[in-house]
Design a protein around this motif. Structure first.
Motif, PDB file in Angstrom:
ATOM      1  N   ALA A   8       0.832  -1.205   0.000  1.00 55.86           N
ATOM      2  CA  ALA A   8       0.000   0.000   0.000  1.00 55.86           C
ATOM      3  C   ALA A   8       0.864   1.252   0.000  1.00 55.86           C
ATOM      4  CB  ALA A   8      -0.926  -0.006   1.211  1.00 55.86           C
ATOM      5  N   LEU A   9       1.980   1.206   0.726  1.00 58.09           N
ATOM      6  CA  LEU A   9       2.872   2.369   0.770  1.00 58.09           C
ATOM      7  C   LEU A   9       3.535   2.596  -0.588  1.00 58.09           C
ATOM      8  CD1 LEU A   9       4.555   1.883   4.274  1.00 58.09           C
ATOM      9  CD2 LEU A   9       2.726   3.464   3.662  1.00 58.09           C
ATOM     10  N   ALA A  10       3.994   1.499  -1.190  1.00 60.85           N
ATOM     11  CA  ALA A  10       4.635   1.619  -2.496  1.00 60.85           C
ATOM     12  C   ALA A  10       3.640   2.136  -3.535  1.00 60.85           C
ATOM     13  CB  ALA A  10       5.197   0.263  -2.930  1.00 60.85           C
ATOM     14  N   ARG A  11       2.410   1.667  -3.406  1.00 60.49           N
ATOM     15  CA  ARG A  11       1.354   2.114  -4.317  1.00 60.49           C
ATOM     16  C   ARG A  11       1.171   3.629  -4.211  1.00 60.49           C
ATOM     17  NH1 ARG A  11      -3.812  -1.279  -3.490  1.00 60.49           N
ATOM     18  NH2 ARG A  11      -3.991  -0.271  -1.469  1.00 60.49           N
ATOM     19  N   ALA A  12       1.195   4.126  -2.969  1.00 65.95           N
ATOM     20  CA  ALA A  12       1.041   5.560  -2.767  1.00 65.95           C
ATOM     21  C   ALA A  12       2.242   6.319  -3.310  1.00 65.95           C
ATOM     22  CB  ALA A  12       0.854   5.862  -1.285  1.00 65.95           C
ATOM     23  N   PHE A  13       3.431   5.727  -3.123  1.00 68.78           N
ATOM     24  CA  PHE A  13       4.652   6.395  -3.594  1.00 68.78           C
ATOM     25  C   PHE A  13       4.599   6.570  -5.107  1.00 68.78           C
ATOM     26  CE2 PHE A  13       9.055   6.843  -4.830  1.00 68.78           C
ATOM     27  CZ  PHE A  13       9.565   7.667  -3.839  1.00 68.78           C
ATOM     28  N   LEU A  14       4.130   5.541  -5.780  1.00 60.70           N
ATOM     29  CA  LEU A  14       4.047   5.587  -7.243  1.00 60.70           C
ATOM     30  C   LEU A  14       3.066   6.668  -7.686  1.00 60.70           C
ATOM     31  CD1 LEU A  14       5.087   4.062  -9.795  1.00 60.70           C
ATOM     32  CD2 LEU A  14       2.962   2.780  -9.723  1.00 60.70           C
ATOM     33  N   ALA A  15       2.011   6.863  -6.908  1.00 62.52           N
ATOM     34  CA  ALA A  15       1.028   7.886  -7.259  1.00 62.52           C
ATOM     35  C   ALA A  15       1.626   9.290  -7.072  1.00 62.52           C
ATOM     36  CB  ALA A  15      -0.220   7.734  -6.397  1.00 62.52           C
ATOM     37  N   ASP A  16       2.652   9.383  -6.249  1.00 65.93           N
ATOM     38  CA  ASP A  16       3.389  10.625  -6.023  1.00 65.93           C
ATOM     39  C   ASP A  16       2.502  11.830  -5.681  1.00 65.93           C
ATOM     40  OD1 ASP A  16       5.610  12.205  -5.760  1.00 65.93           O
ATOM     41  OD2 ASP A  16       5.733  12.678  -7.903  1.00 65.93           O
ATOM     42  N   PRO A  17       1.712  11.752  -4.633  1.00 61.45           N
ATOM     43  CA  PRO A  17       0.867  12.879  -4.258  1.00 61.45           C
ATOM     44  C   PRO A  17       1.654  13.888  -3.415  1.00 61.45           C
ATOM     45  CG  PRO A  17       0.506  11.066  -2.751  1.00 61.45           C
ATOM     46  CD  PRO A  17       1.564  10.611  -3.712  1.00 61.45           C
ATOM     47  N   SER A  18       1.128  15.115  -3.284  1.00 60.84           N
ATOM     48  CA  SER A  18       1.792  16.102  -2.434  1.00 60.84           C
ATOM     49  C   SER A  18       1.384  15.910  -0.986  1.00 60.84           C
ATOM     50  CB  SER A  18       1.401  17.513  -2.864  1.00 60.84           C
ATOM     51  OG  SER A  18       1.616  17.663  -4.236  1.00 60.84           O
ATOM     52  N   ILE A  19       0.182  15.344  -0.794  1.00 57.44           N
ATOM     53  CA  ILE A  19      -0.345  15.190   0.559  1.00 57.44           C
ATOM     54  C   ILE A  19      -0.690  13.722   0.801  1.00 57.44           C
ATOM     55  CG2 ILE A  19      -2.221  15.870   2.129  1.00 57.44           C
ATOM     56  CD1 ILE A  19      -2.586  18.295   0.093  1.00 57.44           C
ATOM     57  N   PRO A  71       8.809  -8.136  13.990  1.00 51.48           N
ATOM     58  CA  PRO A  71       9.802  -7.072  14.066  1.00 51.48           C
ATOM     59  C   PRO A  71      10.460  -6.729  12.729  1.00 51.48           C
ATOM     60  CG  PRO A  71      10.158  -8.715  15.771  1.00 51.48           C
ATOM     61  CD  PRO A  71       9.045  -9.214  14.932  1.00 51.48           C
ATOM     62  N   GLU A  72      10.773  -7.775  11.978  1.00 48.48           N
ATOM     63  CA  GLU A  72      11.501  -7.542  10.726  1.00 48.48           C
ATOM     64  C   GLU A  72      10.670  -6.714   9.751  1.00 48.48           C
ATOM     65  OE1 GLU A  72      13.623 -10.473   7.591  1.00 48.48           O
ATOM     66  OE2 GLU A  72      13.067 -11.301   9.538  1.00 48.48           O
ATOM     67  N   THR A  73       9.393  -7.122   9.604  1.00 43.62           N
ATOM     68  CA  THR A  73       8.505  -6.419   8.697  1.00 43.62           C
ATOM     69  C   THR A  73       8.252  -4.993   9.203  1.00 43.62           C
ATOM     70  OG1 THR A  73       7.405  -8.535   8.505  1.00 43.62           O
ATOM     71  CG2 THR A  73       6.374  -6.684   7.395  1.00 43.62           C
ATOM     72  N   GLU A  74       8.100  -4.910  10.516  1.00 39.27           N
ATOM     73  CA  GLU A  74       7.841  -3.609  11.120  1.00 39.27           C
ATOM     74  C   GLU A  74       8.930  -2.604  10.714  1.00 39.27           C
ATOM     75  OE1 GLU A  74       5.289  -3.288  13.930  1.00 39.27           O
ATOM     76  OE2 GLU A  74       5.482  -1.330  12.994  1.00 39.27           O
ATOM     77  N   GLU A  75      10.162  -3.083  10.733  1.00 39.16           N
ATOM     78  CA  GLU A  75      11.268  -2.203  10.408  1.00 39.16           C
ATOM     79  C   GLU A  75      11.182  -1.774   8.954  1.00 39.16           C
ATOM     80  OE1 GLU A  75      14.937  -3.602  12.286  1.00 39.16           O
ATOM     81  OE2 GLU A  75      15.907  -2.830  10.462  1.00 39.16           O
ATOM     82  N   LYS A  76      10.833  -2.721   8.109  1.00 44.17           N
ATOM     83  CA  LYS A  76      10.693  -2.396   6.686  1.00 44.17           C
ATOM     84  C   LYS A  76       9.603  -1.368   6.487  1.00 44.17           C
ATOM     85  CE  LYS A  76      12.083  -6.756   4.597  1.00 44.17           C
ATOM     86  NZ  LYS A  76      11.404  -8.028   4.399  1.00 44.17           N
ATOM     87  N   VAL A  77       8.472  -1.557   7.189  1.00 46.01           N
ATOM     88  CA  VAL A  77       7.364  -0.614   7.051  1.00 46.01           C
ATOM     89  C   VAL A  77       7.812   0.782   7.486  1.00 46.01           C
ATOM     90  CG1 VAL A  77       5.093   0.010   7.947  1.00 46.01           C
ATOM     91  CG2 VAL A  77       5.562  -2.352   7.315  1.00 46.01           C
ATOM     92  N   GLU A  78       8.543   0.827   8.598  1.00 46.78           N
ATOM     93  CA  GLU A  78       9.037   2.112   9.100  1.00 46.78           C
ATOM     94  C   GLU A  78       9.894   2.834   8.060  1.00 46.78           C
ATOM     95  OE1 GLU A  78       9.264   4.049  12.504  1.00 46.78           O
ATOM     96  OE2 GLU A  78       7.382   3.503  11.558  1.00 46.78           O
ATOM     97  N   THR A  79      10.833   2.077   7.480  1.00 42.00           N
ATOM     98  CA  THR A  79      11.731   2.659   6.488  1.00 42.00           C
ATOM     99  C   THR A  79      10.936   3.162   5.279  1.00 42.00           C
ATOM    100  OG1 THR A  79      13.207   0.889   7.133  1.00 42.00           O
ATOM    101  CG2 THR A  79      13.894   2.247   5.276  1.00 42.00           C
ATOM    102  N   ALA A  80      10.019   2.309   4.809  1.00 48.74           N
ATOM    103  CA  ALA A  80       9.240   2.668   3.629  1.00 48.74           C
ATOM    104  C   ALA A  80       8.396   3.904   3.910  1.00 48.74           C
ATOM    105  CB  ALA A  80       8.350   1.500   3.223  1.00 48.74           C
ATOM    106  N   LEU A  81       7.833   3.939   5.113  1.00 47.63           N
ATOM    107  CA  LEU A  81       6.980   5.067   5.478  1.00 47.63           C
ATOM    108  C   LEU A  81       7.796   6.360   5.505  1.00 47.63           C
ATOM    109  CD1 LEU A  81       4.124   5.743   6.268  1.00 47.63           C
ATOM    110  CD2 LEU A  81       4.735   5.387   8.660  1.00 47.63           C
ATOM    111  N   ALA A  82       8.998   6.267   6.068  1.00 42.94           N
ATOM    112  CA  ALA A  82       9.852   7.448   6.135  1.00 42.94           C
ATOM    113  C   ALA A  82      10.147   7.958   4.728  1.00 42.94           C
ATOM    114  CB  ALA A  82      11.132   7.111   6.872  1.00 42.94           C
ATOM    115  N   THR A  83      10.458   7.026   3.822  1.00 44.84           N
ATOM    116  CA  THR A  83      10.746   7.407   2.438  1.00 44.84           C
ATOM    117  C   THR A  83       9.531   8.074   1.801  1.00 44.84           C
ATOM    118  OG1 THR A  83      12.043   5.394   2.331  1.00 44.84           O
ATOM    119  CG2 THR A  83      11.650   6.536   0.255  1.00 44.84           C
ATOM    120  N   LEU A  84       8.366   7.464   2.043  1.00 49.66           N
ATOM    121  CA  LEU A  84       7.140   7.983   1.424  1.00 49.66           C
ATOM    122  C   LEU A  84       6.822   9.380   1.918  1.00 49.66           C
ATOM    123  CD1 LEU A  84       4.526   7.611  -0.229  1.00 49.66           C
ATOM    124  CD2 LEU A  84       3.507   6.568   1.793  1.00 49.66           C
TER     125      LEU A  84
END
Lengths: 591, 547
Positions: A497-508, A520-533
């Motif tokens: 879902a995060l990657a999908r949003a990133f591709l849409a490239d919205p301002s908000i 824990p492992e996935t959680e960390e990935k989600v955190e990183t992805a969220l920060a990037t997004l």
């Protein structure tokens, strides 16, 4: 009430209005319909000629002892049958064609209408009801289209045709038969009422049987854990017995009606014979005419029985139409106004709430006196208890609803003045549970941007730090996510879902934080992805966790629909007792 | 049936009198006879139908009850690998298929006898004409069997495609936020239109079969009439048959049409019904894996000590989950089971009430092997609260009473108080009589959890097995659930499958499992101090819990 559905405007008792409207929304089916009608009329007329040919064969051939006349009549009849075969086949096919084509159009129209409706509509309608409009209701139309329409048309024409033919052959005998048919009609109406009631009950009971069955299967572990197998089985047995009773009520109706029909048929034959033989003896009627009449008589009863069956299908079809039109007449509350314009490029991404008030129903205000200005690139966390109205705030930002008063703006422009397209390009919502559509991973990633190239997708995946994960999947981008993404864990769905949003490239970005604990492992990935997004974008986060509040530039505490506190995490801890309490509860939960 | 055969014959007699009115009075007698025959026939049809239906509906209801009861008794291992849809199909579509055939069986048998007798009568009246007219029987049987066969294929297809379409609609409605927030209405519309088109293809395939076959049902009898007209006409002229017999032939053809079509349908559906019947049979023949012991031992009152001796468990597919776990949980104490995902925590807990049987070793409650205790006694002493809270479509009170059907209102309330559910239940418009579940009011995750906690303790079990929920709720609610747990645990042996570190604060001991083996057992603090690996796993879990 404002949200009252207008389904009541159409009732089954007004079949005329329903049919006229149903015809109006069809497209390009007029000529096929006329063709189908002609084929059916032709088939019926040809069929009606058969007994007349037999009469000729008897009177010209058998009675006069002319074998060639008999063979000629047989030959003509065979010729007629060939025509009849093709005309009937064509009629069957073309009526279905019109019906099925119409259903394709109707499905598409109802669905597109439903999609245009606002979120308010979706949240106040039970999703089961909406789904059943598109499925059960249209399917009852399908039943009518595939079978009922042909039956109705050809049987109606047959009954009328046979009545006319019998009248032409011999009026006295026809009148006697009509008298018996009147009795048949009365009997059929009584049966129809009884059967309809019985079958309604059967339908209702089978629904209960299936629901109980399903519950018994899905809840079987609980049942066994508490050794309730016996009581479950007896509850089921009771419901099952009611279904049996309903079935037997229907069986009783059928068990008297069909024998009565069979008896009336015999009575009709007897009356025809009584009148016919004395006329034949008088010499006022030929034997061929009598036989032809008897042949017609056979075609008179079955169509009437058929029609009474079709009547049920027609009733359900009309009821379904009434419900569908109700849905199609639902008002779109959040619509693009004429003259709406696009945001000026580049979009900065400032979000503003000015004196916003909102209520779902007119009496209880969910939000009031909301004034918030979110600056470009700012990360704001909205916190508050369940039911405080924080999710509603997010929905207003997305324009799922319009505020009852006040304004919600992007870059200072009221959402109501913006085109849907421009608003949607500027923002993206990430709902709690990382919703995936069944299909491939590629389709889900590119959901907001259909046709994105694989290179583009891989780039997004690697920026988001999940390219390696996708590479490890058996079919990579072509991996089927299965129903609602059930192939993946909650965390993996979030990532998509995060990657999908990133591709849409919205301002908000409006993010409703997930509540489920991830490994824990996935959680960390989600955190990183969220920060990037979120980097460089304005974001409004509906926060359920302490850490999200800590990381935000600013925290807004909502309590009972109003802003209770607004500031940085540290400021609020110091300045708001309620916030300090909330933080304490959060911490306790972690301990 | 006999009456069906006599009526056309009487028509023939009447016609002959009309042509040759030497004895007109007999006409009225025969006509009277026809009415009489007609009434007898009507009563016959009525009884046959009624009892045919009654028999088949009765059979359907009975078999459905048996299937349900059977499903209820099948062990967890069966349900783990059998989908709900599959079981539903056994008790609905398969059973209906069977019932239809059953209902048609007496009618079809009667019809077959009728065809034989009618053919015989026709041949006796006139061999040539009889053979010609009887040709219609196989032709019509063949056409209707072929039609039924073809159409069923398409209607299977059609059902499948309709459910695909309904899937698109469901998905769109439940994912409407995503659809709308990306403005992808057109994409969903595209998916739906595509499904609508393939439904159209299927429906038109069926329409084609109908167009080909249905007219035959009129044409074949009509060809029979033509044959009778040509052959019979010539035979009349030759003086071999009377005109009345000729007319009787046309009447015989008419009465046979519908029974022939039904019989064709019957034979076309027979193989499918046989398949359905064998599927149902296979289900009913599968014995439940977990059964009562042959010589049960009474589980006498005791403190609730649980002893696991060298317990191993392997799933039927060969996956080894537990390997030689031995531990003793003193009566009245609580233990939290900790381990990574897939470590076998839940499995270990589910062995206690015998949801599964150990592959090796034994589990004893107060010294008695759980496999030696009658299931109902065992499970009334061991209550389980599952991770996925399942509520029945019934009132809250009824849902709590699942734990103990005999519980008084007061006991239900006491359990709810213990589980910290009483207050929110009372705040609901209809209190304990509020209907919940799929068709009732929606409870939040935390509320559902507390209702199922109340269900678990209502009969005051000796042992409580709890599966902690993974999805955390609101922090406030979470705190309340903790409090509820603390209360229900006191005074009984409690086994908690811990997914949250917070839970460990309230248990006496922790059993730390990794790789299917018991790594350590003891109080939380001492494990933290002495077992480094325990700290690591917890840290990872805590990290997860606290985004």
């Amino acid at each position: 009430m404002k949200y009252m559905s207008s389904a009541g405007d159409y009732r089954v008792e007004q079949p005329g209005r329903l049919i006229v409207r149903a015809a109006r929304i069809s497209h390009g089916l007029r000529w096929p319909f006329i063709g189908a009608l002609s084929a059916t009329v032709t088939a019926t007329l040809v069929r009606l000629l058969g007994p007349l040919v037999v009469r000729g064969g008897i009177d010209e051939g058998i009675t006069l002892g002319d074998k060639s006349a008999i063979l000629a009549a047989a030959g003509i009849y065979v010729g007629l049958l060939v025509v009849q075969y093709f005309a009937t086949a064509l009629s069957q096919w073309s009526v279905s064609y019109v019906g099925e084509r119409y259903l394709v159009q109707l499905r598409s129209r109802v669905f597109s209408r439903m999609l245009r409706l606002d979120m308010g509509f979706f949240s106040r309608s039970k999703s089961g009801v909406l789904v059943s409009r598109m499925t059960a209701d249209i399917e009852s139309l399908q039943e009518f289209a595939s079978d009922g329409a042909v039956m109705a048309l050809s049987n109606l024409l047959t009954v009328v045709g046979v009545a006319v033919a019998m009248g032409l052959v011999d009026l006295t005998m026809a009148l006697a038969v009509f008298g018996i048919v009147t009795v048949l009609l009365v009997v059929s109406v009584i049966f129809q009422r009884q059967a309809r009631k019985a079958y309604d009950r059967v339908r209702e009971q089978i629904g209960r049987v299936l629901a109980t069955l399903q519950e018994g299967i899905t809840g079987v572990r609980v049942v066994q854990a508490f050794t309730q197998e016996g009581s479950q089985a007896s509850t089921f047995g009771r419901i099952n017995e009611q279904h049996f009773d309903a079935n037997m009520a229907a069986a009783r109706a059928i068990s008297w009606y069909f024998p009565v029909v069979a008896f009336l048929r015999v009575v009709a034959v007897v009356s025809a014979l009584a009148i016919g033989t004395s006329r034949v003896i008088d010499g006022t009627m030929t034997i061929g005419t009598l036989v032809a009449f008897l042949l017609y008589l056979d075609w008179f009863f079955q169509p009437i029985i058929n029609l009474s069956n079709v009547y049920n299908l027609l009733q359900s079809a009309l009821a379904a139409l009434a419900k569908l039109f109700g849905l199609m007449d639902e008002k779109v509350e959040v619509d693009e106004r004429p003259g709406a314009y696009d945001l000026a490029e580049p979009v900065r991404g400032e979000v503003g709430f000015t004196s916003v008030e909102f209520s779902y129903d007119s009496d209880v205000a969910v939000l009031h006196d909301i004034d918030i200005a979110v600056a470009q690139g700012e990360r704001v966390a909205i916190v508050g208890e369940t039911g405080s109205g924080k999710s509603t705030l997010a929905k207003l930002a997305m324009r799922f609803y319009d505020p009852s008063s006040g304004r919600v703006t992007i870059d200072g422009v009221d959402l109501k003045d913006l085109t849907h397209r421009s608003r949607l390009e500027a923002m993206a919502l990430i709902p709690q549970d990382g919703f995936l559509f069944s299909g491939t991973l590629r389709e889900n990633l590119a959901y907001a941007k259909p046709g994105a190239s694989d290179d583009e997708l891989w780039e997004v995946l690697s920026v988001m730090g999940i390219a390696q994960w996708v590479r490890s999947l058996p079919d990579q981008l072509d991996t089927e996510v299965r129903e609602r993404g059930s192939r993946f864990s909650a965390g993996e769905r979030q990532l998509v879902a995060l990657a999908r949003a990133f591709l849409a490239d919205p301002s908000i970005i409006v993010l409703d934080e997930a509540t489920s604990n991830l490994d824990p492992e996935t959680e960390e990935k989600v955190e990183t992805a969220l920060a990037t997004l979120l980097a460089g974008r304005t974001s409004i986060v509906i926060a359920h966790r302490l850490r999200s509040a800590e990381r935000a530039d600013r925290v807004i505490l909502i309590d009972s629909g109003a802003i209770e506190a607004d500031g940085t995490h540290d400021e609020l801890i110091a300045g708001s007792r309620r916030y300090a309490e909330l933080v304490e509860v959060w911490q306790r939960g972690l301990a | 049936m006999a009456t069906i055969i006599t009526i056309p014959y009487m028509v023939g007699i009447v016609i002959d009198r009309a042509v040759d009115p030497s004895n007109p009075s007999i006409v009225w007698t025969v006509l009277g006879g026809m009415v009489l025959a007609g009434s007898i026939q009507a009563v016959g049809i009525s009884l046959r139908r009624y009892f045919g239906f009654k028999l088949s509906y009765r059979a359907e209801a009975d078999v459905r009850n048996r299937i349900f009861a059977h499903i209820q008794r099948m062990a967890f291992s069966f349900h783990d690998v059998t989908s709900t849809g599959e079981l539903m199909a056994r008790a609905s579509s398969d059973l209906s298929q069977l019932r239809l055939i059953l209902a048609m069986l007496p009618i079809t048998l009667a019809n077959i006898v009728m065809f034989l007798v009618v053919s015989l009568v026709l041949v006796v009246i006139d061999p040539v004409l009889g053979l010609v007219a009887s040709l219609m029987v196989p032709a019509l049987l063949f056409a209707s069997a072929r039609f039924a066969n073809r159409v069923v294929g398409y209607s299977f297809d059609l059902q499948q495609r309709l459910s695909e379409l309904s899937h698109v609609v469901e998905e769109t409605v439940s994912g409407i936020e995503v659809v709308k927030s990306y403005g992808q209405e057109a994409q969903q519309q595209g998916k739906l239109d595509h499904k609508a088109e393939i439904i159209y293809d299927s429906a038109m395939g069926m329409a084609k079969e109908r167009a080909i076959h249905r007219p035959l049902f009129e044409i074949i009898p009509a060809l029979g009439t033509v044959a009778v007209l040509a052959v019979g006409g010539i035979r009349v002229v030759d003086g071999a048959v009377t005109i009345g017999e000729f007319v009787a032939f046309t009447q015989y053809l008419a009465v046979m049409v519908l029974p022939l079509m039904i019989t064709g349908w019957f034979f076309a559906n027979l193989p499918r019904s046989a398949a359905a019947a064998s599927r149902i049979d296979r289900l009913l023949e599968t014995a439940p894996e977990i059964r009562d012991p042959r010589r049960p031992v009474d589980l006498k009152p005791g403190p609730g000590e649980i002893k696991m001796e060298n317990v191993s468990f392997t799933y039927p597919d060969g996956t080894e989950v537990l390997n030689g776990v031995s531990l003793t949980i003193p009566g009245g104490t609580s233990v939290g089971i900790v381990g990574g995902t897939g470590a076998g925590k839940s499995t270990l807990a589910h062995l206690i009430p015998r949801f599964y049987d150990v592959s090796d070793g034994a589990i004893l409650i107060d010294g008695v092997d759980v496999r030696d205790v009658r299931l109902d006694q065992l499970r009334s002493e061991v209550s389980v609260v599952f991770q996925e809270t399942f509520l029945f479509s019934s009132t809250i009170a009824d849902n709590i009473r699942v734990g103990d059907p005999m519980a008084s209102d007061e006991q239900v309330r006491a359990a709810a108080r213990l589980a910290r559910a009483h207050d929110f239940i009372c705040a609901m418009p209809e209190g304990y009589d509020t209907v919940v579940g799929e068709r009732g009011a929606t409870l939040s995750g935390g509320q559902r959890q507390r209702v199922s906690l109340a269900r678990g303790v209502v009969r005051d079990p000796r042992v409580l097995v709890l599966d902690d929920a993974t999805s955390s709720v609101d922090a406030v609610v979470e705190a309340e659930i903790q409090e509820a747990l603390r209360q229900v645990m006191s005074g009984r042996t409690t086994v908690i499958v811990a997914h949250r570190t917070s839970t460990l604060a309230i248990v006496d001991n922790v059993a730390f499992i990794e790789g299917g083996e018991l790594v350590a057992f003891g109080p939380h603090e001492s494990l933290l101090r002495d077992v480094p690996r325990y700290g690591e796993v917890l840290a990872a879990t805590e990290e997860g819990a606290g985004l």
